[in-house]
Design a protein around this motif. Structure first.
Motif, PDB file in Angstrom:
ATOM      1  N   GLY A 149       0.799  -1.215   0.000  1.00  0.00           N
ATOM      2  CA  GLY A 149       0.000   0.000   0.000  1.00  0.00           C
ATOM      3  C   GLY A 149       0.832   1.265   0.000  1.00  0.00           C
ATOM      4  O   GLY A 149       2.042   1.247  -0.247  1.00  0.00           O
ATOM      5  N   THR A 150       0.190   2.363   0.319  1.00  0.00           N
ATOM      6  CA  THR A 150       0.851   3.670   0.288  1.00  0.00           C
ATOM      7  C   THR A 150       1.322   4.131   1.659  1.00  0.00           C
ATOM      8  O   THR A 150       2.000   5.159   1.765  1.00  0.00           O
ATOM      9  CB  THR A 150      -0.104   4.726  -0.301  1.00  0.00           C
ATOM     10  OG1 THR A 150      -1.358   4.678   0.404  1.00  0.00           O
ATOM     11  CG2 THR A 150      -0.364   4.454  -1.772  1.00  0.00           C
ATOM     12  N   ASP A 176      -3.635   1.778   2.723  1.00  0.00           N
ATOM     13  CA  ASP A 176      -3.596   3.121   2.140  1.00  0.00           C
ATOM     14  C   ASP A 176      -3.992   4.195   3.143  1.00  0.00           C
ATOM     15  O   ASP A 176      -4.164   5.366   2.779  1.00  0.00           O
ATOM     16  CB  ASP A 176      -4.504   3.194   0.909  1.00  0.00           C
ATOM     17  CG  ASP A 176      -5.986   3.033   1.244  1.00  0.00           C
ATOM     18  OD1 ASP A 176      -6.327   2.779   2.428  1.00  0.00           O
ATOM     19  OD2 ASP A 176      -6.824   3.148   0.313  1.00  0.00           O
ATOM     20  N   THR A 205      -6.815   4.319   4.941  1.00  0.00           N
ATOM     21  CA  THR A 205      -8.255   4.400   5.188  1.00  0.00           C
ATOM     22  C   THR A 205      -8.596   3.801   6.547  1.00  0.00           C
ATOM     23  O   THR A 205      -8.049   2.769   6.936  1.00  0.00           O
ATOM     24  CB  THR A 205      -9.030   3.650   4.087  1.00  0.00           C
ATOM     25  OG1 THR A 205      -8.742   4.254   2.822  1.00  0.00           O
ATOM     26  CG2 THR A 205     -10.525   3.693   4.337  1.00  0.00           C
ATOM     27  N   ASN A 254      -8.972   9.074   6.831  1.00  0.00           N
ATOM     28  CA  ASN A 254      -7.697   8.533   6.378  1.00  0.00           C
ATOM     29  C   ASN A 254      -6.576   9.135   7.212  1.00  0.00           C
ATOM     30  O   ASN A 254      -6.485  10.366   7.331  1.00  0.00           O
ATOM     31  CB  ASN A 254      -7.489   8.849   4.895  1.00  0.00           C
ATOM     32  CG  ASN A 254      -6.309   8.092   4.307  1.00  0.00           C
ATOM     33  OD1 ASN A 254      -5.167   8.276   4.723  1.00  0.00           O
ATOM     34  ND2 ASN A 254      -6.579   7.236   3.324  1.00  0.00           N
ATOM     35  N   ARG A 280      -3.548   9.403   6.642  1.00  0.00           N
ATOM     36  CA  ARG A 280      -2.563  10.171   5.896  1.00  0.00           C
ATOM     37  C   ARG A 280      -3.009  11.619   5.720  1.00  0.00           C
ATOM     38  O   ARG A 280      -2.221  12.478   5.307  1.00  0.00           O
ATOM     39  CB  ARG A 280      -2.305   9.530   4.531  1.00  0.00           C
ATOM     40  CG  ARG A 280      -1.780   8.093   4.627  1.00  0.00           C
ATOM     41  CD  ARG A 280      -1.503   7.504   3.257  1.00  0.00           C
ATOM     42  NE  ARG A 280      -0.321   8.104   2.663  1.00  0.00           N
ATOM     43  CZ  ARG A 280      -0.154   8.321   1.357  1.00  0.00           C
ATOM     44  NH1 ARG A 280      -1.123   8.015   0.517  1.00  0.00           N
ATOM     45  NH2 ARG A 280       0.957   8.851   0.895  1.00  0.00           N
TER      46      ARG A 280
END
Length: 283
Positions: free
Chosen positions: A25-26, A201, A203, A217, A219
């Motif tokens: 993922g990110t 990611d 979420t 999220n 991030r």
């Protein structure tokens, strides 16, 4: 913390739809460490590393170390197909525990679920965890018709596993019927009762099974901001209202049982009363 979508297996029922083609993922390791710090600041008692298969993430060891340094307990939910020697040393640390899933005492039936001949390897690593006296809980998942679930539980008992729970197939990810939209009937009512799930990611979901209901999220926002957000309050309120008016119990949830992906802090509290209606069952 679902730190990866990569897995050696491609189980037919996987709620995360993970497999060999999955990615990490990110979220990078700095992102995960930041969220671990935020979780500790919010009063969390435990972080659970899941996937995919968390042992495939190259930074699992430093993430476990960081969580322990923040005063958090750690659970690693692994398929236990392959445990590198250095990770056994990590799992041996005080404050770390393991969890895994199990399907049958019959190797062929077990392989029919995992898609690989994994029975012997997972069984050997369960035995190794018990030999090392690493705290371990195992969830027997009912996936196939006429599955040897009772025999599977007995096999685990023979191996010395004293924390064994059962859960029916959840209709999420690859376990969901192709024609069906997401359905809250797969939930046990424990969502957001002190638990949150975070995807590769960033979420955030109320639990790993509410994957269609993002509440933010990490991030983009701090964990504390997400917890206090209007979106969080709205989603959890809607879920609780729907659960309150549900006419029937989730199968096995009023045994009482807790899905194997739930935190080990999710312990039986009450009974299914009145008949056919779920009372709050968990601490």
């Amino acid at each position: 913390m679902e730190i990866t979508g990569k897995c050696q297996l491609e189980c037919s029922h996987c709620y995360a739809s993970s497999g060999p083609d999955g990615t990490h993922g990110t979220m990078n390791s700095n992102d995960w460490r930041r969220v671990i710090d935020q979780a500790a600041a919010c009063g969390a008692g435990m972080v659970q590393f899941i996937g995919g298969e968390p042992t495939l993430h190259p930074d699992l060891e430093p993430l476990v170390t960081h969580a322990l340094s923040c005063g958090l307990e750690v659970e690693v939910f692994s398929n236990l197909v392959h445990v590198p020697p250095q990770l056994w040393e990590v799992f041996d640390r005080p404050g770390v525990r393991l969890a895994t899933s199990w399907y049958s005492d019959d190797p062929q039936e077990h392989a029919a679920v995992t898609g690989r001949p994994t029975h012997a390897r997972t069984r050997a690593n369960i035995a190794e965890a018990k030999r090392r006296e690493i705290p371990l809980r195992v969830g027997v998942i009912g996936v196939l018709g006429a599955q040897r679930s009772d025999q599977a539980r007995q096999e685990l008992t023979t191996l010395g596993v004293d924390e064994v729970r059962y859960d029916d197939l959840r209709g999420v990810g690859r376990g969901a019927p192709d024609t069906s939209p997401p359905d809250t009937s797969v939930l046990c009512g424990r969502y957001a009762h002190g638990n949150l799930a975070i995807a590769p990611d960033g979420t955030v979901w109320p639990c790993v099974f509410t994957r269609w209901l993002s509440v933010g999220n990490v991030r983009e926002q701090s964990l504390d901001a997400i917890l206090g957000s209007d979106r969080m309050a709205t989603v959890v309120g809607q879920l609780r209202e729907e659960f309150t008016h549900r006419a029937v119990c989730v199968p096995k949830m009023c045994d009482p049982q807790c899905g194997p992906s739930c935190s080990p802090a999710c312990e039986p509290k009450g009974d299914c009363i009145p008949a056919g209606t779920c009372a709050p069952n968990y601490e």
